[in-house]
Write a protein that holds these residues in place. Structure first.
Motif, mmCIF file in Angstrom:
data_model
loop_
_atom_site.group_PDB
_atom_site.id
_atom_site.type_symbol
_atom_site.label_atom_id
_atom_site.label_comp_id
_atom_site.label_asym_id
_atom_site.label_seq_id
_atom_site.Cartn_x
_atom_site.Cartn_y
_atom_site.Cartn_z
ATOM 1 N N THR A 1 0.836 -1.201 0.000
ATOM 2 C CA THR A 1 0.000 0.000 0.000
ATOM 3 C C THR A 1 0.869 1.249 0.000
ATOM 4 O OG1 THR A 1 -1.674 -1.184 1.282
ATOM 5 C CG2 THR A 1 -1.833 1.222 1.215
ATOM 6 N N PRO A 2 0.719 2.127 -0.991
ATOM 7 C CA PRO A 2 1.532 3.352 -1.010
ATOM 8 C C PRO A 2 1.287 4.230 0.203
ATOM 9 C CG PRO A 2 0.479 2.958 -3.140
ATOM 10 C CD PRO A 2 -0.155 2.014 -2.166
ATOM 11 N N LYS A 3 2.347 4.689 0.818
ATOM 12 C CA LYS A 3 2.301 5.682 1.905
ATOM 13 C C LYS A 3 3.722 6.204 2.042
ATOM 14 C CE LYS A 3 1.409 6.250 6.885
ATOM 15 N NZ LYS A 3 0.919 7.649 6.797
ATOM 16 N N ASN A 4 3.915 7.483 1.777
ATOM 17 C CA ASN A 4 5.288 7.986 1.669
ATOM 18 C C ASN A 4 5.506 9.313 2.381
ATOM 19 O OD1 ASN A 4 3.577 9.201 -0.227
ATOM 20 N ND2 ASN A 4 5.237 9.601 -1.661
ATOM 21 N N PRO A 5 5.584 9.290 3.706
ATOM 22 C CA PRO A 5 5.850 10.535 4.440
ATOM 23 C C PRO A 5 7.215 11.118 4.095
ATOM 24 C CG PRO A 5 6.079 8.626 5.861
ATOM 25 C CD PRO A 5 5.477 8.129 4.594
ATOM 26 N N ASN A 6 7.233 12.395 3.875
ATOM 27 C CA ASN A 6 8.456 13.103 3.469
ATOM 28 C C ASN A 6 8.515 14.411 4.256
ATOM 29 O OD1 ASN A 6 10.608 14.295 2.144
ATOM 30 N ND2 ASN A 6 9.845 13.855 0.095
ATOM 31 N N THR B 1 13.736 15.864 3.224
ATOM 32 C CA THR B 1 14.615 14.780 3.640
ATOM 33 C C THR B 1 14.613 13.632 2.649
ATOM 34 O OG1 THR B 1 12.819 13.721 4.852
ATOM 35 C CG2 THR B 1 14.215 15.270 6.080
ATOM 36 N N GLY B 2 13.564 13.513 1.862
ATOM 37 C CA GLY B 2 13.306 12.280 1.133
ATOM 38 C C GLY B 2 12.402 11.404 1.990
ATOM 39 N N GLU B 3 11.812 10.416 1.387
ATOM 40 C CA GLU B 3 10.767 9.642 2.052
ATOM 41 C C GLU B 3 11.315 8.806 3.199
ATOM 42 O OE1 GLU B 3 9.428 7.580 -1.344
ATOM 43 O OE2 GLU B 3 8.136 9.210 -2.044
ATOM 44 N N LEU B 4 10.613 8.877 4.331
ATOM 45 C CA LEU B 4 10.931 8.018 5.473
ATOM 46 C C LEU B 4 10.704 6.559 5.083
ATOM 47 C CD1 LEU B 4 11.624 7.893 8.530
ATOM 48 C CD2 LEU B 4 9.159 8.049 8.979
ATOM 49 N N PHE B 5 9.667 6.310 4.387
ATOM 50 C CA PHE B 5 9.386 5.031 3.720
ATOM 51 C C PHE B 5 8.370 5.329 2.639
ATOM 52 C CE2 PHE B 5 6.779 5.261 7.585
ATOM 53 C CZ PHE B 5 5.498 5.123 7.091
ATOM 54 N N ASP B 6 8.144 4.400 1.732
ATOM 55 C CA ASP B 6 7.222 4.698 0.629
ATOM 56 C C ASP B 6 6.054 3.735 0.498
ATOM 57 O OD1 ASP B 6 8.557 2.487 -0.317
ATOM 58 O OD2 ASP B 6 9.223 3.406 -2.192
ATOM 59 N N LYS B 7 6.066 2.651 1.283
ATOM 60 C CA LYS B 7 4.978 1.685 1.186
ATOM 61 C C LYS B 7 4.769 1.011 2.539
ATOM 62 C CE LYS B 7 6.096 0.498 -3.627
ATOM 63 N NZ LYS B 7 7.311 1.327 -3.698
ATOM 64 N N ILE B 8 3.558 0.514 2.744
ATOM 65 C CA ILE B 8 3.268 -0.373 3.848
ATOM 66 C C ILE B 8 3.081 -1.773 3.274
ATOM 67 C CG2 ILE B 8 1.654 -0.959 5.698
ATOM 68 C CD1 ILE B 8 3.289 1.572 6.222
ATOM 69 N N TYR B 9 3.872 -2.709 3.766
ATOM 70 C CA TYR B 9 3.791 -4.096 3.320
ATOM 71 C C TYR B 9 3.084 -4.932 4.381
ATOM 72 C CZ TYR B 9 7.562 -2.747 0.102
ATOM 73 O OH TYR B 9 8.331 -2.125 -0.864
#
Length: 257
Positions: A93-98, A188-196
């Motif tokens: 699932t896409p999720k990309n906090p930046n 900063t760039g994405e802390l992460f980009d997806k939830i697996y």
């Protein structure tokens, strides 16, 4: 991922606007700080949703227009919910906090706290520009999704993380982008980009109190040059770094409480 969603809980995105203030850390060094938080809720994901309205009495194959009595308990009309994120076993699932700062910001250190109330086996791959804060994280130890091809990928379920940029190990300062005439904002760039989720993820355990991932950010900028070693703007004194870390950990404990 298919945007069709399911379940009766709709995704809510709750944004707490940044609160800027001046903090005296430990009574020795003064810091400018800002905080922000975003919460995403998830639903059971089988690709089927409840219709919003009852069928039209005169055209039973079409949705009705009666908005005063919208409650339904059937699953007949396919509905596309852009504001939901479904989770199923083995899903991505896409999720990309930046995290970002504006053009007039001081250079700042950035910390991020990830809270995860989802059932077991929902995790993320930490971005390259971040590292965990010792003693404040939980790693995911299960089998990785086959889509994660990087053998060195670090997977976590929650925790406190610090921005390290290209250094890979030590804290890095995020500063407005130099040489940009109009917009010097920087990220900063994405802390992460997806939830697996794992193949054994139990989506039926998603409930009202086990359905969200919250990412909170903490920014710490020096109020003067005396916090830096030898006048350098790139390296903190040991005392200053210890005070920031202590303050951030107190903040993290409050976030979790």
């Amino acid at each position: 991922m298919d945007s069709k969603q399911t379940g009766r809980k709709r995704t809510g995105l709750v944004v707490a606007l940044a609160l800027c203030c001046i903090l005296a850390v430990g009574g020795v060094f003064a810091w400018f700080s800002a905080q922000d938080s975003k919460t995403n809720t998830f639903v059971q994901g089988n690709g089927i949703t409840d219709p919003e309205v009852k069928p039209n009495p005169n055209r039973p194959t079409e949705p009705g227009t009666d908005q005063t009595d919208p409650d339904t308990d059937g699953n007949i009309i396919e509905t596309d919910w852009d504001d939901k994120s479904p989770l199923t076993p083995g899903s991505i699932t896409p999720k990309n906090p930046n995290m970002g700062i504006g053009k007039d910001s001081r250079p700042t250190y950035v910390f991020a706290m990830v809270e995860n109330t989802l059932p077991a086996d929902a995790y993320f791959v930490l971005g390259k520009g971040w590292k965990p804060v010792e003693g404040y994280f939980t790693k995911y130890s299960g089998s990785k999704n086959a889509a994660i091809t990087d053998v060195d990928a670090e997977t976590y379920t929650k925790g406190l993380f610090v921005y390290v940029g290209d250094s890979g190990s030590d804290w890095a300062m995020l500063a407005p982008t130099p040489g940009v005439p109009e917009n010097k904002a920087n990220y900063t760039g994405e802390l992460f980009d997806k939830i697996y989720t794992s193949d054994g993820f139990d989506a039926t355990r998603i409930t009202d109190d086990k359905n969200s991932i919250t990412v909170s950010a903490y920014f710490a900028a020096a109020s003067g040059d005396h916090e830096y070693a030898d006048g350098s703007k790139n390296q903190l004194t040991d005392e200053a770094k210890k005070e920031i870390e202590a303050n951030v950990k107190k903040w993290a404990e409050k976030v979790k409480a």
